[in-house]
Write an enzyme that holds these catalytic residues in place. Structure first.
Site, PDB file in Angstrom:
ATOM      1  N   ASP A   1       0.842   2.027  -6.487  1.00 36.20           N
ATOM      2  CA  ASP A   1       0.976   1.800  -5.041  1.00 36.20           C
ATOM      3  C   ASP A   1       1.618   0.442  -4.733  1.00 36.20           C
ATOM      4  OD1 ASP A   1      -0.644   4.150  -4.923  1.00 36.20           O
ATOM      5  OD2 ASP A   1      -2.426   2.899  -5.047  1.00 36.20           O
TER       6      ASP A   1
ATOM      7  N   GLU B   1      -0.332   9.256   3.462  1.00 36.85           N
ATOM      8  CA  GLU B   1      -1.150   8.081   3.169  1.00 36.85           C
ATOM      9  C   GLU B   1      -0.221   6.895   2.919  1.00 36.85           C
ATOM     10  OE1 GLU B   1      -3.322   9.116  -0.358  1.00 36.85           O
ATOM     11  OE2 GLU B   1      -1.532   9.766  -1.422  1.00 36.85           O
TER      12      GLU B   1
END
Length: 517
Positions: free
Chosen positions: A28, A193
């Site tokens: 991420d 997300e």
């Protein structure tokens, strides 16, 4: 000192780079440009130190310079917190300060800040309490108003496919309202997300991945007001490329005017490795990423491209993997499974060596999966070998120490002393609930070299040598490395006591090199 990997280097030395830019589990990723410098951070979950800070001058050559969380102040981190902790952080530079926001799925949204990224970061501050609030990104508008966008963890909140924008105090310390859900479209953008919020011209943009880490895509939302209404477009997907699930990361604009998009690829046991895509802004004010190879209007990842135009050339370097244990501190690449205790190790007791003191696992632990004192680092390449010199003279009866490849399943080549006080070389294999000795060899030598050969597919062969030159392979089939909770496999060291603590093992020259051919 500039470090250059002996396994894989992205910079090709001819003005081009090869993806991934980091074949390591910097999950991420988010990145920013501040002047002529670039900074990156990534998810660290329950590993300590947490929130890695990497620096680059050209977006290709990176150095790990610090961690924003040297010690996790929340309760429970004396034991491993697999998959918990720091999820999908965002790094920003605002008002002369560096800021990182992240979501802890069990607690809420946290913030830390620093005047220098390689300096001291403030203790994490709980911006907003709430179970299931994740993937937080701040945004400061031109008029002084501040906002925060975040996603939801379905496992904690029962909410999925949804992004919410809220007003935030300009000092970043609290949220001011419930805000607005800006997208909830499970048919077109399931599991959306990891949002990142930006402004360009008259539009507010939210870059957000959807579709899941293994097969997903990159979505971009835009609106003329922070609360929307937003329209959306898919801008990057796998298509015919070998890069699956390309999404979640950062838009970086260079001083030269170029734009680039950093994202991850979920690559099985190797974790979420980092890619960089060329990005352009179209006449209709939508971004285009990678290369539109099939003409469907959606970009696909490129495997090689000219380096970003940063106006200068910089030395080729990579995050360090080797450690000679001859400094005052451990190399920044090392992480523990929990908050470390001062009595776990020493770099001073024996000059040039790392001393790991044998520790006992928690009473509830049935395998090393719950051992907090494992010292681990990320897999750095598709194939490599990691080796270390072990002196087990200080081990006691019932103690063991060695080299481990760790994940949901793990294998470790260890030196152990049995109930008769005799030394044995053992291959220990285990998982989250159990472990067993898969191979053993009696030895009278308490000092030896250990190494593991990791080949494509994360197939691992353990080897040992008593003279440091001639290696023998353990007579077992190769071990298949696996992921752990949200992270890739790791390699590292440990010392353990099955009975009384007080013993220790010394390690020298942990090195990572190419697999010999």
């Amino acid at each position: 000192m500039t470090y250059l990997s002996k396994t894989r280097v992205s910079d090709q030395g001819d003005g081009t780079f090869a993806n991934p830019i980091l074949h390591a589990d910097y999950s991420d990723p988010d990145a920013i440009r501040v002047g002529e410098d670039f900074y990156m951070t990534a998810s660290s979950f329950g590993h300590i130190p947490g929130l890695p800070i990497l620096h680059s001058k050209d977006l290709i050559n990176w150095r790990l310079i610090h961690h924003a969380i040297p010690h996790m102040p929340l309760p429970g981190y004396d034991k491993p917190q697999h998959g918990n902790g720091v999820w999908a952080p965002s790094i920003r530079f605002h008002d002369g300060m560096f800021w990182i926001f992240y979501g802890d799925p069990d607690v809420g949204i946290f913030m830390t800040k620093a005047s220098e990224p390689a300096g001291e970061w403030s203790e994490i501050h709980l911006v907003h309490e709430g179970k299931g609030l994740i993937d937080a990104c701040p945004f400061w508008d031109d008029d002084g108003q501040a906002y925060l966008v975040h996603a939801y963890a379905h496992s904690r909140s029962g909410i999925k496919h949804r992004l919410r924008v809220r007003r935030m105090s300009p000092d970043g310390r609290r949220l001011l309202d419930e805000g607005v859900v800006v997208i909830d479209d499970p048919e077109r953008h399931p599991t959306i997300e990891g949002p990142k919020m930006y402004k360009r011209g008259d539009y507010y943009y939210i870059f957000a991945p959807a579709g899941g880490v293994e097969e997903g895509w990159q979505t971009v939302l835009r609106a003329r007001h922070p609360f929307g209404p937003y329209e959306d477009r898919i801008v990057l997907k796998q298509g015919n490329s070998p890069v699956n699930g390309p999404h979640q990361g950062a838009w970086i604009e260079l001083a030269s005017g170029e734009s680039w998009f950093m994202h991850f690829q979920h690559k099985d046991a190797y974790g979420r490795i980092v890619h960089l895509q060329p990005m352009t802004w179209m006449d209709d004010d939508w971004p285009s990423m990678g290369e539109d190879a099939d003409g469907d209007g959606i970009g696909e990842p490129v495997l090689r491209a000219p380096k970003p135009n940063v106006g200068n050339r910089y030395p080729i370097e990579t995050p360090a993997t080797d450690d000679g244990f001859d400094q005052e501190r451990l190399g920044l690449q090392w992480q523990w499974q929990a908050n470390p205790e001062s009595g776990w190790y020493s770099l001073a007791e024996r000059s040039g060596w790392l001393r790991l003191y044998s520790r006992r696992s928690p009473e509830s632990a049935s395998s090393l999966y719950q051992a907090p004192y494992l010292l681990l680092q990320k897999f750095p390449a598709l194939s490599f070998q990691a080796g270390v010199r072990l002196d087990g003279t200080g081990l006691r009866e019932g103690d063991s120490a060695g080299l481990i490849v760790f994940g949901y399943s793990y294998a470790a080549l260890i030196l152990a002393f049995n109930e008769n006080g005799n030394a044995e070389l053992r291959l220990l294999e285990g998982d989250t609930e159990k472990q067993a000795i898969a191979w053993k060899l009696e030895t009278s030598a308490p000092e030896l070299s250990l190494r593991v050969l990791v080949e494509p597919g994360a197939m691992c062969t353990f080897q040992y040598s008593f003279d440091g030159m001639h290696y023998e392979s353990v007579a077992r089939p190769p071990f298949q490395a696996t992921v752990s909770k949200w992270v890739g496999a790791k390699v590292g060291l440990f010392a353990q006591a099955d009975r009384e603590v007080g013993g220790y093992a010394d390690f020298d020259d942990f090195t990572v090199t190419d697999v010999p051919r």
